[in-house]
Design an enzyme around this catalytic site. Sequence first.
Site, short mmCIF file in Angstrom:
data_model
loop_
_atom_site.label_atom_id
_atom_site.label_comp_id
_atom_site.label_asym_id
_atom_site.label_seq_id
_atom_site.Cartn_x
_atom_site.Cartn_y
_atom_site.Cartn_z
N GLU A 159 0.84 -1.21 0.00
CA GLU A 159 0.00 0.00 0.00
C GLU A 159 0.87 1.26 0.00
O GLU A 159 0.44 2.32 0.45
CB GLU A 159 -0.91 -0.05 1.23
N HIS B 44 -1.80 3.49 8.41
CA HIS B 44 -2.97 2.85 7.79
C HIS B 44 -3.31 1.61 8.60
O HIS B 44 -2.44 0.79 8.87
CB HIS B 44 -2.63 2.50 6.33
N HIS C 92 -6.44 -1.57 9.57
CA HIS C 92 -7.70 -2.28 9.29
C HIS C 92 -8.40 -2.51 10.62
O HIS C 92 -8.97 -3.57 10.86
CB HIS C 92 -7.44 -3.62 8.61
N HIS D 121 -12.21 -0.83 3.24
CA HIS D 121 -10.80 -1.16 3.39
C HIS D 121 -10.25 -0.87 4.80
O HIS D 121 -9.68 -1.77 5.42
CB HIS D 121 -10.03 -0.37 2.32
ZN LIG Z 1 -4.97 -1.92 3.83
#
Ligand SMILES: [Zn+2]
Length: 220
Positions: free
Chosen positions: A77, A96, A98, A161
């Site tokens: 990513e 980032h 999840h 996402h």
């Molecule tokens: Zn991700």
Amino acid sequence: MDYREARERVFETAIRLNKANLIRLSAGNISCRTADGNLAITPSGVQYEVMAPEDVVVIDLEGNILDAREGLKPSSEFHLHTRILERLEDVNAVIHTHSYYALTFAVLGRELPPVCLELLVTGGPIPVAPYARPGTAAVGDHAADLLQRRPELKGCLLKNHGMVAVGATLAKAFSHAWDIETGAQIYYQAIQIAEPDKIPPADVDFIRQKYNLVSDRSSG
Ligand SMILES: [Zn+2]
């Protein structure tokens, strides 16, 4: 260029996020600017439990590898990180995740209204960036569009996402990620019972001033 310090900081933040249950296994990724304007980013496919500071990869803003342990690549990513750092000069660190509650609202495409301080100090309502195929530059562009348009935002959700949080430092980005996830959890719990009230609009400016929430990403 000696990237040891940037690598250490990214690694330490990964461990903190892992302990806080915001990132697990190898899901989620972290980056920060290096002194020479490139970025140090977590590697692809290495679980946090076994990661070492030397595993952190250094890339330029185009995604070219500048310094990496043999066989290691940057997070898949990485575009999300390079696009944000390229376009937002007040941001030096990107996280980032999840994480469960942010991802719950991300799959619903539902923004997080400012119902508590955690969501207000991160610039709430926290919007959802449109869906983009994971690992593409569009993920980063959609997030950067929102963050550029609303300088008070410390992060946003990514449709179907996860979440991205930003800051002037990794420590700030960590606290913004933690606040957004905590706010998402509180909002989730509240709506099981009833539709929660927002913080009175007349108080929004007062609170933002109190927490010194000016237009850069350094506060909170
Ligand atoms: Zn991700």
